[in-house]
Scaffold this motif. Structure first.
Motif, PDB file in Angstrom:
ATOM      1  N   GLN A  58       0.827  -1.209   0.000  1.00 38.50           N
ATOM      2  CA  GLN A  58       0.000   0.000   0.000  1.00 38.50           C
ATOM      3  C   GLN A  58       0.859   1.256   0.000  1.00 38.50           C
ATOM      4  OE1 GLN A  58      -2.498  -0.570   3.446  1.00 38.50           O
ATOM      5  NE2 GLN A  58      -3.690  -2.211   2.482  1.00 38.50           N
ATOM      6  N   LYS A  59       1.907   1.245   0.816  1.00 37.23           N
ATOM      7  CA  LYS A  59       2.781   2.418   0.889  1.00 37.23           C
ATOM      8  C   LYS A  59       3.581   2.590  -0.394  1.00 37.23           C
ATOM      9  CE  LYS A  59       4.883   1.321   4.751  1.00 37.23           C
ATOM     10  NZ  LYS A  59       5.807   1.455   5.905  1.00 37.23           N
ATOM     11  N   VAL A  60       4.015   1.497  -0.993  1.00 34.87           N
ATOM     12  CA  VAL A  60       4.753   1.583  -2.253  1.00 34.87           C
ATOM     13  C   VAL A  60       3.846   2.132  -3.354  1.00 34.87           C
ATOM     14  CG1 VAL A  60       5.844   0.239  -4.099  1.00 34.87           C
ATOM     15  CG2 VAL A  60       6.443  -0.200  -1.718  1.00 34.87           C
ATOM     16  N   SER A  61       2.617   1.632  -3.427  1.00 38.51           N
ATOM     17  CA  SER A  61       1.676   2.118  -4.444  1.00 38.51           C
ATOM     18  C   SER A  61       1.398   3.605  -4.271  1.00 38.51           C
ATOM     19  CB  SER A  61       0.355   1.335  -4.371  1.00 38.51           C
ATOM     20  OG  SER A  61       0.554  -0.009  -4.735  1.00 38.51           O
ATOM     21  N   ALA A  62       1.211   4.023  -3.019  1.00 38.51           N
ATOM     22  CA  ALA A  62       0.954   5.438  -2.752  1.00 38.51           C
ATOM     23  C   ALA A  62       2.149   6.298  -3.151  1.00 38.51           C
ATOM     24  CB  ALA A  62       0.625   5.640  -1.272  1.00 38.51           C
ATOM     25  N   LEU A  92       4.577   5.578  -5.379  1.00 41.24           N
ATOM     26  CA  LEU A  92       4.742   5.599  -6.832  1.00 41.24           C
ATOM     27  C   LEU A  92       3.680   6.467  -7.490  1.00 41.24           C
ATOM     28  CD1 LEU A  92       5.615   1.834  -7.473  1.00 41.24           C
ATOM     29  CD2 LEU A  92       7.162   3.793  -7.655  1.00 41.24           C
ATOM     30  N   SER A  93       2.468   6.447  -6.949  1.00 43.93           N
ATOM     31  CA  SER A  93       1.390   7.275  -7.495  1.00 43.93           C
ATOM     32  C   SER A  93       1.689   8.759  -7.360  1.00 43.93           C
ATOM     33  CB  SER A  93       0.067   6.951  -6.786  1.00 43.93           C
ATOM     34  OG  SER A  93      -0.325   5.619  -7.026  1.00 43.93           O
ATOM     35  N   SER A  94       2.438   9.113  -6.330  1.00 43.88           N
ATOM     36  CA  SER A  94       2.755  10.526  -6.092  1.00 43.88           C
ATOM     37  C   SER A  94       4.096  10.925  -6.698  1.00 43.88           C
ATOM     38  CB  SER A  94       2.754  10.820  -4.588  1.00 43.88           C
ATOM     39  OG  SER A  94       3.785  10.094  -3.937  1.00 43.88           O
ATOM     40  N   GLY A  95       4.610  10.088  -7.610  1.00 44.45           N
ATOM     41  CA  GLY A  95       5.854  10.431  -8.270  1.00 44.45           C
ATOM     42  C   GLY A  95       7.094  10.084  -7.495  1.00 44.45           C
ATOM     43  N   GLY A  96       6.966   9.241  -6.490  1.00 45.11           N
ATOM     44  CA  GLY A  96       8.124   8.794  -5.727  1.00 45.11           C
ATOM     45  C   GLY A  96       8.221   9.381  -4.341  1.00 45.11           C
ATOM     46  N   SER A  97       7.278  10.226  -3.966  1.00 45.39           N
ATOM     47  CA  SER A  97       7.325  10.891  -2.668  1.00 45.39           C
ATOM     48  C   SER A  97       7.230   9.886  -1.518  1.00 45.39           C
ATOM     49  CB  SER A  97       6.187  11.902  -2.564  1.00 45.39           C
ATOM     50  OG  SER A  97       6.138  12.489  -1.284  1.00 45.39           O
ATOM     51  N   GLY A  98       8.159   9.983  -0.565  1.00 45.45           N
ATOM     52  CA  GLY A  98       8.107   9.179   0.638  1.00 45.45           C
ATOM     53  C   GLY A  98       8.552   7.746   0.504  1.00 45.45           C
ATOM     54  N   LEU A  99       9.050   7.362  -0.667  1.00 47.92           N
ATOM     55  CA  LEU A  99       9.460   5.975  -0.863  1.00 47.92           C
ATOM     56  C   LEU A  99      10.820   5.707  -0.225  1.00 47.92           C
ATOM     57  CD1 LEU A  99       8.424   5.296  -4.575  1.00 47.92           C
ATOM     58  CD2 LEU A  99       7.429   4.283  -2.523  1.00 47.92           C
ATOM     59  N   PRO A 100      11.079   4.448   0.122  1.00 46.79           N
ATOM     60  CA  PRO A 100      12.391   4.083   0.667  1.00 46.79           C
ATOM     61  C   PRO A 100      13.391   3.926  -0.478  1.00 46.79           C
ATOM     62  CG  PRO A 100      11.072   2.118   0.454  1.00 46.79           C
ATOM     63  CD  PRO A 100      10.193   3.279   0.006  1.00 46.79           C
ATOM     64  N   ASP A 101      14.592   3.533  -0.134  1.00 42.21           N
ATOM     65  CA  ASP A 101      15.603   3.271  -1.152  1.00 42.21           C
ATOM     66  C   ASP A 101      15.484   1.858  -1.712  1.00 42.21           C
ATOM     67  OD1 ASP A 101      17.442   5.775  -0.919  1.00 42.21           O
ATOM     68  OD2 ASP A 101      17.097   5.120   1.149  1.00 42.21           O
ATOM     69  N   ILE A 102      14.901   0.960  -0.914  1.00 39.18           N
ATOM     70  CA  ILE A 102      14.738  -0.447  -1.298  1.00 39.18           C
ATOM     71  C   ILE A 102      13.431  -0.945  -0.693  1.00 39.18           C
ATOM     72  CG2 ILE A 102      15.698  -2.786  -1.105  1.00 39.18           C
ATOM     73  CD1 ILE A 102      18.444  -1.447  -0.532  1.00 39.18           C
ATOM     74  N   PHE A 103      12.724  -1.817  -1.413  1.00 32.69           N
ATOM     75  CA  PHE A 103      11.570  -2.474  -0.790  1.00 32.69           C
ATOM     76  C   PHE A 103      11.483  -3.915  -1.262  1.00 32.69           C
ATOM     77  CE2 PHE A 103       9.723  -0.700  -4.677  1.00 32.69           C
ATOM     78  CZ  PHE A 103       8.892  -1.707  -5.142  1.00 32.69           C
TER      79      PHE A 103
END
Length: 436
Positions: free
Chosen positions: A84-88, A90-101
């Motif tokens: 869910q967090k990864v989808s969110a 990626l949907s926002s253009g990469g905002s808040g994503l980790p370096d690896i998942f």
């Protein structure tokens, strides 16, 4: 004055573009230093329980011996929460994503299909030099149609048939005599007749998927069309229907029900992935020595007896601000043999790195599994696992087929109707074309 305002607007526009694009770098712009000590900075990883523990306890200490100036932060969440967090993000253009998942093979194409620029092509960072070190089926399942490697292979789930040695002995069944699914059914009749136990339990469409893959087929064709009414699908469900008609099956309702059926001696065997061993050792220790494993039965004599069920990988979002350190960690976590063995020993995570199979643990006898080389038996099947297409609509199709198999097991729904209804419902829900 006009010149001043023009310059100001240009500056604002430049800042705006930078904010929209983030501060990440393209993979081809990443430079890996020759000296590991020159690599520095922080990286964050999202993973769920077993993999998170593996990365934090088995990988990070060894990684930091080689890369002492990289600080690794592991954030553990549930599987659904990670996705869910990864989808969110990626949907926002990469905002808040980790370096690896962490990502499962059957989910990777959901992300690459919806966000084609959202993940880093690891081959552009140098992972192509490692591709031949892994099971082919694992690597191919992580590639997009245009050859991009979307994630680094980690564990996988080769399949075998785990069986109760005491029950088979009581019934007079020699597991070495079971080479085909016809042999398996005959053995099941003998077990049921002599012991009164069910031969196996089912709670979903898992065995159907395993049977499809061992034939080199799956829910989808290579070009992504729905393929639930294929010859291979009919072969699989006809075998399962014969098991049902011969009263060899018991419906176990869910995961907990399947575990209970195995623990309580309600079933005599379980065709499943190697990772079941961790659950068995943990939740039914009193049965130590009473389980062993034999190869998956083939559909015809000398046919393929290998399949895979499960396994995950490590992906780097394109928005990562420290791709060099992220790649160094992903490369280490997936190619360091000692770390892979620790993951297997400590957590039951079966490596896809084939060099690990030469380590002593694979040839060692395992007390729990009849003092036999349990892991070696699975490793011997790896090269025969056929690659299949885990297309973006897999989770939707699996959910539909799970409901269909519930009707099949509880309401005696006809096998051909299961396949045709599953195909039509999947087509309606996913919008995918069907194979001819």
């Amino acid at each position: 004055m006009k010149k001043y305002w023009l310059m100001t607007l240009v500056a604002i526009f430049t800042i705006f573009l930078a904010a929209c694009g983030g501060s990440s770098t393209d993979a081809e712009d990443v430079t890996m230093p020759d000296n590991p000590e020159d690599l520095e900075g922080d990286i964050t990883i999202w993973a769920w329980e077993l993999e998170a523990n593996y990365l934090e306890q088995d990988v990070v200490p060894a990684f930091n011996e080689e890369y002492p100036n990289v600080n690794v932060n592991i954030e553990q969440s549930g599987v659904d929460q990670v996705y869910q967090k990864v989808s969110a993000g990626l949907s926002s253009g990469g905002s808040g994503l980790p370096d690896i998942f962490q990502v499962e093979n059957n989910r990777i194409h959901s992300f690459t299909n919806e966000f084609p620029d959202g993940l880093t092509d690891l081959n552009e960072l140098g992972f192509d030099e490692h591709e031949d070190k892994f099971a082919e089926s694992k690597v191919e399942g992580l590639k997009t149609d245009d050859g991009m490697l979307a994630a680094a292979p980690r564990d996988l789930g080769p399949v075998g048939v785990m069986y109760r040695t005491d029950v088979f002995e009581e019934a007079g069944v020699d597991p070495a005599s079971i080479e085909t699914w016809d042999d398996y059914i005959e053995a099941g009749k003998q077990v049921v007749e002599h012991t009164g136990k069910a031969f196996l339990g089912m709670d979903n469409e898992g065995l159907f998927r395993i049977m499809l893959q061992q034939q080199g087929a799956y829910f989808f064709t290579e070009d992504g069309k729905l393929d639930l009414t294929s010859e291979e699908a009919n072969n699989a469900i006809e075998v399962i229907q014969e098991m049902r008609d011969e009263d060899l099956l018991v419906y176990t309702n869910n995961w907990d029900g399947q575990v209970a059926a195995m623990k309580n001696g309600e079933v005599a065997n379980h065709p499943g992935a190697v990772w079941w061993s961790g659950t068995m050792i943990e939740q039914m220790p009193e049965l130590s020595g009473n389980w062993d494993v034999f190869e998956l039965p083939a559909f015809e004599e000398s046919g393929n007896r290998a399949a895979n069920d499960g396994g995950s990988a490590l992906a780097i979002p394109s928005a990562s601000e420290n791709k060099a350190a992220a790649y160094a960690f992903v490369e280490f976590a997936s190619t360091d043999v000692d770390s892979q063995i620790n993951g297997l020993t400590n957590r039951g995570l079966f490596p896809s790195l084939t060099a690990a199979y030469d380590e002593p643990i694979f040839s060692e006898d395992q007390e729990y599994f009849n003092n036999q080389p349990f892991f070696e038996k699975f490793a011997e099947t790896i090269e025969d696992i056929p690659p299949v297409n885990h297309a973006p609509g897999e989770l939707e199709v699996r959910s539909i087929m799970e409901s269909e198999f519930e009707s099949f097991l509880l309401e005696d729904k006809a096998a051909d109707q299961v396949l045709s209804d599953g195909q039509s419902q999947s087509q309606q829900q996913t919008g995918l074309e069907t194979s001819e």
